[in-house]
Design a protein around this motif. Structure first.
Motif, mmCIF file in Angstrom:
data_model
loop_
_atom_site.group_PDB
_atom_site.id
_atom_site.type_symbol
_atom_site.label_atom_id
_atom_site.label_comp_id
_atom_site.label_asym_id
_atom_site.label_seq_id
_atom_site.Cartn_x
_atom_site.Cartn_y
_atom_site.Cartn_z
ATOM 1 N N MET A 119 5.816 -14.411 3.484
ATOM 2 C CA MET A 119 4.414 -14.696 3.144
ATOM 3 C C MET A 119 3.489 -13.570 3.567
ATOM 4 O O MET A 119 2.369 -13.455 3.053
ATOM 5 N N THR A 120 3.935 -12.730 4.495
ATOM 6 C CA THR A 120 3.088 -11.618 4.938
ATOM 7 C C THR A 120 3.065 -10.475 3.922
ATOM 8 O O THR A 120 2.130 -9.671 3.921
ATOM 9 N N THR A 121 4.081 -10.368 3.067
ATOM 10 C CA THR A 121 4.218 -9.176 2.231
ATOM 11 C C THR A 121 3.163 -9.086 1.137
ATOM 12 O O THR A 121 2.593 -8.022 0.904
ATOM 13 N N THR A 122 2.900 -10.208 0.445
ATOM 14 C CA THR A 122 1.928 -10.159 -0.660
ATOM 15 C C THR A 122 0.523 -9.851 -0.167
ATOM 16 O O THR A 122 -0.145 -8.966 -0.730
ATOM 17 N N LEU B 33 -3.799 -6.022 0.263
ATOM 18 C CA LEU B 33 -4.820 -5.453 1.159
ATOM 19 C C LEU B 33 -4.905 -3.943 1.001
ATOM 20 O O LEU B 33 -5.995 -3.386 0.809
ATOM 21 N N VAL B 34 -3.765 -3.249 1.081
ATOM 22 C CA VAL B 34 -3.810 -1.790 0.986
ATOM 23 C C VAL B 34 -4.206 -1.348 -0.418
ATOM 24 O O VAL B 34 -4.878 -0.320 -0.583
ATOM 25 N N MET B 35 -3.827 -2.128 -1.438
ATOM 26 C CA MET B 35 -4.239 -1.782 -2.801
ATOM 27 C C MET B 35 -5.740 -1.976 -2.980
ATOM 28 O O MET B 35 -6.408 -1.174 -3.629
ATOM 29 N N ASN B 36 -6.274 -3.042 -2.412
ATOM 30 C CA ASN B 36 -7.711 -3.286 -2.499
ATOM 31 C C ASN B 36 -8.510 -2.186 -1.822
ATOM 32 O O ASN B 36 -9.519 -1.709 -2.341
ATOM 33 N N LYS B 37 -8.063 -1.809 -0.639
ATOM 34 C CA LYS B 37 -8.831 -0.842 0.133
ATOM 35 C C LYS B 37 -8.694 0.578 -0.410
ATOM 36 O O LYS B 37 -9.516 1.442 -0.106
ATOM 37 N N ARG C 110 -9.567 4.060 6.620
ATOM 38 C CA ARG C 110 -9.267 3.370 7.886
ATOM 39 C C ARG C 110 -8.634 2.009 7.651
ATOM 40 O O ARG C 110 -7.671 1.631 8.337
ATOM 41 N N GLN C 111 -9.133 1.267 6.685
ATOM 42 C CA GLN C 111 -8.590 -0.067 6.427
ATOM 43 C C GLN C 111 -7.167 0.004 5.857
ATOM 44 O O GLN C 111 -6.333 -0.852 6.156
ATOM 45 N N VAL C 112 -6.893 1.031 5.066
ATOM 46 C CA VAL C 112 -5.537 1.215 4.546
ATOM 47 C C VAL C 112 -4.571 1.501 5.693
ATOM 48 O O VAL C 112 -3.489 0.913 5.782
ATOM 49 N N LEU C 113 -4.961 2.402 6.580
ATOM 50 C CA LEU C 113 -4.100 2.751 7.718
ATOM 51 C C LEU C 113 -3.869 1.551 8.627
ATOM 52 O O LEU C 113 -2.747 1.338 9.114
ATOM 53 N N LEU C 114 -4.895 0.747 8.859
ATOM 54 C CA LEU C 114 -4.735 -0.454 9.676
ATOM 55 C C LEU C 114 -3.824 -1.468 8.981
ATOM 56 O O LEU C 114 -3.044 -2.175 9.632
ATOM 57 N N GLY C 115 -3.915 -1.529 7.654
ATOM 58 C CA GLY C 115 -3.022 -2.411 6.911
ATOM 59 C C GLY C 115 -1.575 -1.979 7.041
ATOM 60 O O GLY C 115 -0.675 -2.815 7.226
ATOM 61 N N LEU C 116 -1.330 -0.671 6.956
ATOM 62 C CA LEU C 116 0.032 -0.157 7.119
ATOM 63 C C LEU C 116 0.544 -0.409 8.535
ATOM 64 O O LEU C 116 1.712 -0.758 8.729
ATOM 65 N N LEU C 117 -0.334 -0.250 9.524
ATOM 66 C CA LEU C 117 0.063 -0.494 10.911
ATOM 67 C C LEU C 117 0.370 -1.979 11.133
ATOM 68 O O LEU C 117 1.304 -2.331 11.876
ATOM 69 N N THR D 78 -3.124 -15.863 -1.566
ATOM 70 C CA THR D 78 -3.736 -14.541 -1.446
ATOM 71 C C THR D 78 -4.829 -14.345 -2.478
ATOM 72 O O THR D 78 -5.868 -13.734 -2.197
ATOM 73 N N ASP D 79 -4.618 -14.853 -3.695
ATOM 74 C CA ASP D 79 -5.666 -14.788 -4.712
ATOM 75 C C ASP D 79 -6.925 -15.520 -4.255
ATOM 76 O O ASP D 79 -8.040 -15.120 -4.576
ATOM 77 N N ARG D 80 -6.711 -16.576 -3.495
ATOM 78 C CA ARG D 80 -7.845 -17.406 -3.062
ATOM 79 C C ARG D 80 -8.529 -16.836 -1.823
ATOM 80 O O ARG D 80 -9.754 -16.836 -1.720
ATOM 81 N N ALA D 81 -7.753 -16.385 -0.842
ATOM 82 C CA ALA D 81 -8.332 -15.886 0.418
ATOM 83 C C ALA D 81 -7.325 -14.945 1.062
ATOM 84 O O ALA D 81 -6.380 -15.397 1.713
ATOM 85 N N LEU D 82 -7.536 -13.644 0.909
ATOM 86 C CA LEU D 82 -6.541 -12.661 1.320
ATOM 87 C C LEU D 82 -6.346 -12.622 2.834
ATOM 88 O O LEU D 82 -5.254 -12.855 3.334
ATOM 89 N N ARG D 83 -7.397 -12.300 3.555
ATOM 90 C CA ARG D 83 -7.233 -12.139 5.009
ATOM 91 C C ARG D 83 -6.827 -13.443 5.702
ATOM 92 O O ARG D 83 -5.947 -13.423 6.566
#
Length: 408
Positions: A304-307, A312-316, A199-206, A259-264
Motif C-alpha cells: 500500500m505504500t508503493t502507489t 507523490l514523486v510524480m506530483n512533485k 526538496r519534496q521529491v528527494l524527501l519522497g525518495l528518502l 491515493t486518488d482520494r487523499a495521497l498523504r
C-alpha cells in the motif's frame, strides 16, 4: 480502464516474475553451474544492481525518446537479458544476464507510471498506476510459484525462456495498445534533473528507502522465520510466498482509490499500519494460523505504500516526472538491499529469527517520520505540485497549459 494498462500490467508481470523467481531457483542454479547456494545468491544482487543503475541511467538516455517507443525498447532490453540468462554457459555470464535484465526495470516502471497516469482522467490516476503494479503483485502469486516449479522440473533455463516469451508478448501488446504520445520540445535531461532535485521529491525518495526497507527486513527472511519459528515444512514456503503476493495484490487494489482520494493520508496510514503489523508479527509468528494471516496483512500494508509514494514523486516533479518516477524504483531497491542487510545483521547478532520484525518496524516508523516532516514542509512552504492532503494529480485538465509542458 484503457486496454493500454493491460499491456503495462503484462510487462510488469514478466518483470516481477524474473525479479523474484531466482530466489526459488538458487539450489538448481548452484547444482547446475557447480557453485554454492550462497554464491548463487549473488544473482539476486546482480539484478538489484541492474535496477539501481539502470533506472536513472536509461531514463536519462531516453529523455528525448517518445514514451511508447521507450517502453518497447526497455521491454526489448529486458527480453534480451532474460534470453542471455537462459543461454548463459557459466555463472559469470548468467550474472551479466541478470544485470542486463535488471537495467530496464526501474526505467520501465518510471516511464510506465507516467504513461498510465496520462491515459486516464484526473482523479483516477493513482488507480491507473496501481493497475500497472497489479502485474507485479500477480507475478508473486502465479508467476514466481509456477516459474519455480517449472525450473525444478525442467531445469532453471526453461523458466527464463518462458519469461523471454512473456517479454516478447509484452512488446507486442505495448506496440499495439499504448497510444502515441508526442514528446514536448522542452522535454530533456536538464529539466528532468531539476525536477529530481526538488526538496519534496528527494524527501519522497528518502521515505521510500526507509519505509519500504521495513518490508524487506522481514520478507528476505520470511522463509526461514516460517520454518524455524512457526514450524512449517520447507515445502510450504511456496504457499507462504503466494499468500504474501495475495496481500500485495489486495494492497494495490485498495491503495489506488485511496491515493486518488487523499495521497498523504494514505501514505501515513500505510506506513503506520506497516509498523503495527511488523510488531504484531513478532508475536503471531509462533502460531501457524495467526502467522499466515499476518503474512497476508504484511504484504497488503507493505505494498500500500508503493502507489502513494509513486504518485507523490510524480506530483512533485509534475513538469518533468519521468526521472523522478524511475528513481523511485532505485529507492525501492535500495530499500530491499538495506532492509535485508539490517534484518540479517540482527539475526547474526544473536537476537533471534524474529528480530527482523522489530527492525522493520523501526524502519517503517523512520519512513513515517520523514513523510510527516515532508508533509509539514509542503504545507508551510507551499511545495511544488499538489498539496499534502489532496489526491493524485499528475496530468492536468486539457485546458491547463501545464499539461503540454512534460507529456511525451
Amino acid at each position: 480502464m484503457p486496454l493500454a494498462l493491460l499491456a503495462l500490467a503484462i510487462s510488469a508481470f514478466g518483470i516481477g516474475t524474473t525479479e523474484f523467481v531466482m530466489m526459488g531457483l538458487l539450489p538448481n542454479v548452484a547444482n547446475d553451474l557447480g557453485t554454492s547456494v550462497p554464491t548463487a545468491g549473488y544473482l539476486v544482487s546482480a539484478y538489484a544492481i541492474g535496477v539501481v543503475v539502470g533506472a536513472p541511467l536509461l531514463t536519462a538516455l531516453g529523455s528525448r525518446i517518445p514514451r511508447k517507443r521507450m517502453l518497447v525498447l526497455l521491454m526489448g532490453l529486458f527480453t534480451v537479458g532474460n534470453l542471455a540468462s537462459a543461454l548463459a554457459p557459466n555463472f559469470g555470464l548468467l550474472a551479466g544476464g541478470r544485470v542486463l535484465a535488471g537495467l530496464p526495470h526501474g526505467a520501465f516502471f518510471g516511464v510506465g507510471a507516467v504513461v498510465a497516469a496520462r491515459l486516464v482522467d484526473e482523479g483516477r490516476q493513482a488507480r491507473a498506476v496501481a493497475t500497472m503494479f497489479l502485474g507485479l503483485t500477480v507475478a508473486n502469486i502465479v508467476g514466481v510459484p509456477v516459474g519455480t516449479l517449472l525450473g525444478q522440473q525442467l531445469g532453471w533455463r526453461s523458466t527464463f525462456l518462458v519469461v523471454t516469451g512473456i517479454g516478447v508478448l509484452a512488446m507486442a501488446a505495448l506496440a499495439r495498445l499504448v497510444p502515441h504520445m508526442p514528446l514536448d520540445e522542452r522535454a530533456g535531461l536538464g529539466r528532468e534533473l531539476r525536477a529530481l532535485g526538488d526538496r519534496q521529491v528527494l524527501l519522497g525518495l528518502l521515505t521510500a528507502v526507509f519505509g519500504f526497507a521495513g518490508v524487506f527486513a522481514v520478507y528476505s527472511y520470511l522463509a526461514s522465520m516460517m520454518t524455524e519459528v512457526t514450524g512449517l515444512a520447507e515445502t510450504s514456503v511456496t504457499v507462504v510466498l503466494a499468500l504474501f503476493g495475495t496481500g500485495m495484490t489486495l494492497g494495490a487494489l485498495v491503495a489506488g482509490p485511496l491515493t486518488d482520494r487523499a495521497l498523504r493520508p494514505t501514505l501515513y496510514g500505510a506506513l503506520g499500519a506497516l509498523a503495527v503489523v511488523l510488531v504484531v508479527f513478532d508475536f503471531t509468528v509462533h502460531v501457524t494460523w495467526a502467522a499466515l494471516v499476518t503474512v497476508v496483512l504484511l504484504g497488503a500494508v507493505g505494498f500500500m505504500t508503493t502507489t502513494p509514494l509513486q504518485m507523490l514523486v510524480m506530483n512533485k516533479a509534475r513538469h518533468a516526472p519521468t526521472l523522478a518516477s524511475a528513481s523511485n524504483h532505485s529507492a525501492f531497491n535500495l530499500a530491499n538491499a538495506g532492509g535485508a542487510w539490517l534484518g540479517g545483521a540482527a539475526i547474526a547478532a544473536g537476537w533471534g529469527w524474529t528480530s527482523p520484525t522489530l527492525v522493520g518496524a523501526v524502519l517503517a516508523v523512520l519512513g513515517l517520520g520523514i513523510a510527516a516532516v515532508a508533509g509539514v514542509l509542503d504545507r508551510d512552504g507551499g511545495g511544488s505540485g499538489v498539496s499534502g492532503a489532496s489526491g493524485s494529480r499528475v496530468v492536468a485538465r486539457s485546458s491547463d497549459p501545464v499539461r503540454t509542458e512534460w507529456v511525451g
